[in-house]
Scaffold this motif. Structure first.
Motif, PDB file in Angstrom:
ATOM      1  N   GLY A  42      29.061 105.985  83.931  1.00  0.00           N
ATOM      2  CA  GLY A  42      29.388 104.908  83.014  1.00  0.00           C
ATOM      3  C   GLY A  42      30.734 104.283  83.322  1.00  0.00           C
ATOM      4  N   ALA A  43      30.822 102.974  83.102  1.00  0.00           N
ATOM      5  CA  ALA A  43      32.063 102.252  83.388  1.00  0.00           C
ATOM      6  C   ALA A  43      33.144 102.483  82.337  1.00  0.00           C
ATOM      7  CB  ALA A  43      31.763 100.762  83.497  1.00  0.00           C
ATOM      8  N   ASP A  44      32.855 103.296  81.335  1.00  0.00           N
ATOM      9  CA  ASP A  44      33.831 103.591  80.285  1.00  0.00           C
ATOM     10  C   ASP A  44      34.656 104.838  80.593  1.00  0.00           C
ATOM     11  OD1 ASP A  44      31.677 105.328  80.063  1.00  0.00           O
ATOM     12  OD2 ASP A  44      31.831 105.502  77.887  1.00  0.00           O
ATOM     13  N   LEU A  45      34.720 105.229  81.857  1.00  0.00           N
ATOM     14  CA  LEU A  45      35.316 106.515  82.224  1.00  0.00           C
ATOM     15  C   LEU A  45      36.840 106.511  82.325  1.00  0.00           C
ATOM     16  CD1 LEU A  45      32.927 107.963  84.963  1.00  0.00           C
ATOM     17  CD2 LEU A  45      33.216 108.692  82.607  1.00  0.00           C
ATOM     18  N   TYR A  46      37.467 105.354  82.246  1.00  0.00           N
ATOM     19  CA  TYR A  46      38.913 105.293  82.469  1.00  0.00           C
ATOM     20  C   TYR A  46      39.655 106.270  81.551  1.00  0.00           C
ATOM     21  CZ  TYR A  46      43.453 103.264  83.637  1.00  0.00           C
ATOM     22  OH  TYR A  46      44.737 103.087  84.093  1.00  0.00           O
TER      23      TYR A  46
ATOM     24  N   GLY B  50      22.479 100.159  80.196  1.00  0.00           N
ATOM     25  CA  GLY B  50      23.574 100.095  79.248  1.00  0.00           C
ATOM     26  C   GLY B  50      23.702 101.383  78.464  1.00  0.00           C
ATOM     27  N   GLY B  51      24.857 101.590  77.907  1.00  0.00           N
ATOM     28  CA  GLY B  51      25.104 102.781  77.099  1.00  0.00           C
ATOM     29  C   GLY B  51      26.171 102.497  76.063  1.00  0.00           C
TER      30      GLY B  51
ATOM     31  N   PHE C 285      18.220  98.956  63.469  1.00  0.00           N
ATOM     32  CA  PHE C 285      18.463 100.317  62.973  1.00  0.00           C
ATOM     33  C   PHE C 285      19.913 100.766  63.150  1.00  0.00           C
ATOM     34  CE2 PHE C 285      13.963 100.008  63.560  1.00  0.00           C
ATOM     35  CZ  PHE C 285      13.429 100.728  62.501  1.00  0.00           C
ATOM     36  N   GLY C 286      20.816  99.835  63.418  1.00  0.00           N
ATOM     37  CA  GLY C 286      22.211 100.206  63.547  1.00  0.00           C
ATOM     38  C   GLY C 286      23.044  99.037  64.026  1.00  0.00           C
ATOM     39  N   VAL C 287      24.333  99.313  64.212  1.00  0.00           N
ATOM     40  CA  VAL C 287      25.291  98.317  64.705  1.00  0.00           C
ATOM     41  C   VAL C 287      26.022  98.922  65.893  1.00  0.00           C
ATOM     42  CG1 VAL C 287      27.372  96.994  64.166  1.00  0.00           C
ATOM     43  CG2 VAL C 287      25.576  97.269  62.435  1.00  0.00           C
ATOM     44  N   VAL C 288      26.054  98.218  67.001  1.00  0.00           N
ATOM     45  CA  VAL C 288      26.754  98.714  68.186  1.00  0.00           C
ATOM     46  C   VAL C 288      28.244  98.791  67.889  1.00  0.00           C
ATOM     47  CG1 VAL C 288      27.359  98.255  70.583  1.00  0.00           C
ATOM     48  CG2 VAL C 288      25.026  97.847  69.799  1.00  0.00           C
ATOM     49  N   SER C 289      28.836  99.953  68.144  1.00  0.00           N
ATOM     50  CA  SER C 289      30.268 100.140  67.890  1.00  0.00           C
ATOM     51  C   SER C 289      31.068 100.310  69.177  1.00  0.00           C
ATOM     52  CB  SER C 289      30.479 101.351  66.983  1.00  0.00           C
ATOM     53  OG  SER C 289      29.833 102.505  67.505  1.00  0.00           O
ATOM     54  N   ALA C 290      30.399 100.569  70.287  1.00  0.00           N
ATOM     55  CA  ALA C 290      31.053 100.648  71.601  1.00  0.00           C
ATOM     56  C   ALA C 290      29.966 100.493  72.646  1.00  0.00           C
ATOM     57  CB  ALA C 290      31.786 101.980  71.781  1.00  0.00           C
ATOM     58  N   ALA C 291      30.299  99.829  73.761  1.00  0.00           N
ATOM     59  CA  ALA C 291      29.284  99.568  74.771  1.00  0.00           C
ATOM     60  C   ALA C 291      29.871  99.650  76.176  1.00  0.00           C
ATOM     61  CB  ALA C 291      28.653  98.192  74.548  1.00  0.00           C
ATOM     62  N   TYR C 292      29.034 100.092  77.109  1.00  0.00           N
ATOM     63  CA  TYR C 292      29.404 100.098  78.512  1.00  0.00           C
ATOM     64  C   TYR C 292      28.137  99.921  79.342  1.00  0.00           C
ATOM     65  CZ  TYR C 292      27.594 104.899  78.689  1.00  0.00           C
ATOM     66  OH  TYR C 292      26.787 106.010  78.631  1.00  0.00           O
TER      67      TYR C 292
END
Length: 421
Positions: free
Chosen positions: A244-248, A278-279, A109-116
């Protein structure tokens, strides 16, 4: 044909907007039969249903991992299984993130465009002040607790604390439950069952209770939103948390935290831990899009979000734009492609990397070994809201009856699921 694409950068982000417009022009040259119209529309759970029902949803836009299963179940995003089948680029995606776009039957139902992934976020400066080694982050919850006590003794900062309001308490409690061996929902055939009254959930709550009441290492503010938590970490008022580890980009770019102070480590696991939540973002297509419109939207998604990992010129343009706009290049993220492809991408942008990647060796090393788990498949946000209450209760009431609370939450959570299925 004309496709409308959401998540267009706003005018207050001129560098990224310029890159977006350049990408539109290049894409239209590659696909002269497609006109791309950018829209600033972003996902809002309060208005998305009306957006779809009213026919004003863009042909494609991004939605969070948290919502994809429910949106698919509701028929609010298009099934693109037939479009992605056999696609050469998409076949190279990291399976651990690609599976987040699929339902239990394997439909896409979609394509992952960003992941953390969720991670232990810590303040390296506070670690040093407490006599701890910031390059040796804790691997167990017992070590997190010991570090929390050391930070609280050495400073005025809370040694460990989590956000507990606006669904963040339930989100983080779910993350900690995974790390202690339990999911909060299980799929049984065609149905989903709540599993809140489980050992991993109780272990996570016991940890919070002990840091707060036994160790007195959780500070004094127990009703914080995620925004409050980010401000506190950036300002050095909290030594450790789970986010989330994407916080930088947010902490360093928006909240003025020195990059050298930001620690990001793999989520600690108990002996029975099953992985990390995951997120990220998933690009979806409108259920009202025709097959040809959805196909054109898929080509745009690949070009816009994935092209830089496979094309050197696109990688360099993205890195130049990001660095010029004061954004991080090389910050922790989950690679969308294989390690070999991602390493090649990093070599292309190496001259623009403005993050000390040596500080995150442990996190990077975990990406190939620590399982990445999905969000609860049904009524995730509503369930998180229920769990906010028990995290707050444990942190504000020393003799809170956790067993009774979890028993009631089990019933309430199952009622939410039953009302949705």
């Amino acid at each position: 044909m004309t496709i409308h694409v959401g998540n267009m950068p706003t005018k207050d982000n001129p560098d990224n907007l310029a890159l977006f417009n350049k990408q539109v022009a290049t894409f239209q040259k590659l696909h002269p039969n497609v006109t791309v119209v950018g829209e600033e529309t972003k996902f809002d759970p309060q208005t998305f249903a009306a957006l779809v029902a009213g026919g004003s949803m863009p042909t494609t836009m991004q939605v969070p991992y948290t919502n994809i299963q429910q949106l698919a179940l509701n028929g609010q995003v298009r099934d693109i299984t037939d479009l992605v089948k056999g696609d050469v680029m998409l076949s190279k995606l990291n399976p651990a993130v690609a599976k987040q776009t699929q339902n239990a039957e394997g439909r896409t139902f979609g394509v992952v465009s960003a992941a953390y992934t969720m991670a232990l976020i810590y303040n390296r400066a506070l670690y040093k002040k407490a006599g701890l080694d910031p390059d040796a982050p804790p691997k167990t919850w017992d070590q997190v607790r010991e570090n929390a006590k050391a930070i609280s003794r050495a400073s005025d900062a809370a040694g460990f604390m989590i956000a507990t309001t606006t669904n963040s308490g339930g989100w983080i409690l779910t993350t900690m439950a995974y790390a202690n061996g339990s999911a909060i929902q299980q799929r049984e055939g065609d149905t989903v069952k709540a599993t809140i009254n489980a050992g991993g959930v109780k272990d996570a709550l016991t940890f919070l209770h002990d840091v707060r009441w036994t160790d007195q290492a959780a500070g004094k503010n127990f009703l914080m939103s995620q925004d409050d938590m980010r401000n506190a970490i950036a300002a050095g008022r909290i030594g450790q948390t789970v986010l989330g580890a994407d916080l930088y980009r947010d902490l360093v770019g928006n909240r003025d935290m020195p990059g050298s102070d930001l620690g990001i480590a793999p989520l600690p696991q108990s002996a029975s831990g099953i992985g990390s939540l995951g997120g990220g973002d998933i690009a979806v297509a409108s259920p009202k899009a025709s097959a040809s419109e959805a196909a054109a939207a898929l080509e745009w998604v690949k070009f816009r979000y994935l092209g830089r990992f496979l094309d050197k010129q696109a990688a360099v343009e993205w890195a130049e734009t990001s660095k010029a706009g004061g954004l991080p290049v090389g910050a922790p993220e989950v690679p969308l492609f294989s390690p070999e492809i991602y390493d090649r991408y990093l070599s292309w942008v190496s001259g623009y990397v403005n993050v000390d990647r040596a500080n995150y060796k442990a996190y990077f090393a975990s990406l190939g070994t620590l399982p990445i788990l999905g969000e609860p498949p049904v009524a995730a946000q509503e369930t998180y809201a229920l769990l906010d209450a028990v995290t707050q209760q444990v942190l504000t009431k020393q003799d809170a009856d956790v067993d009774a609370a979890l028993t009631q939450l089990q019933t309430d959570a199952q009622a939410l699921i039953d009302a949705t299925q």
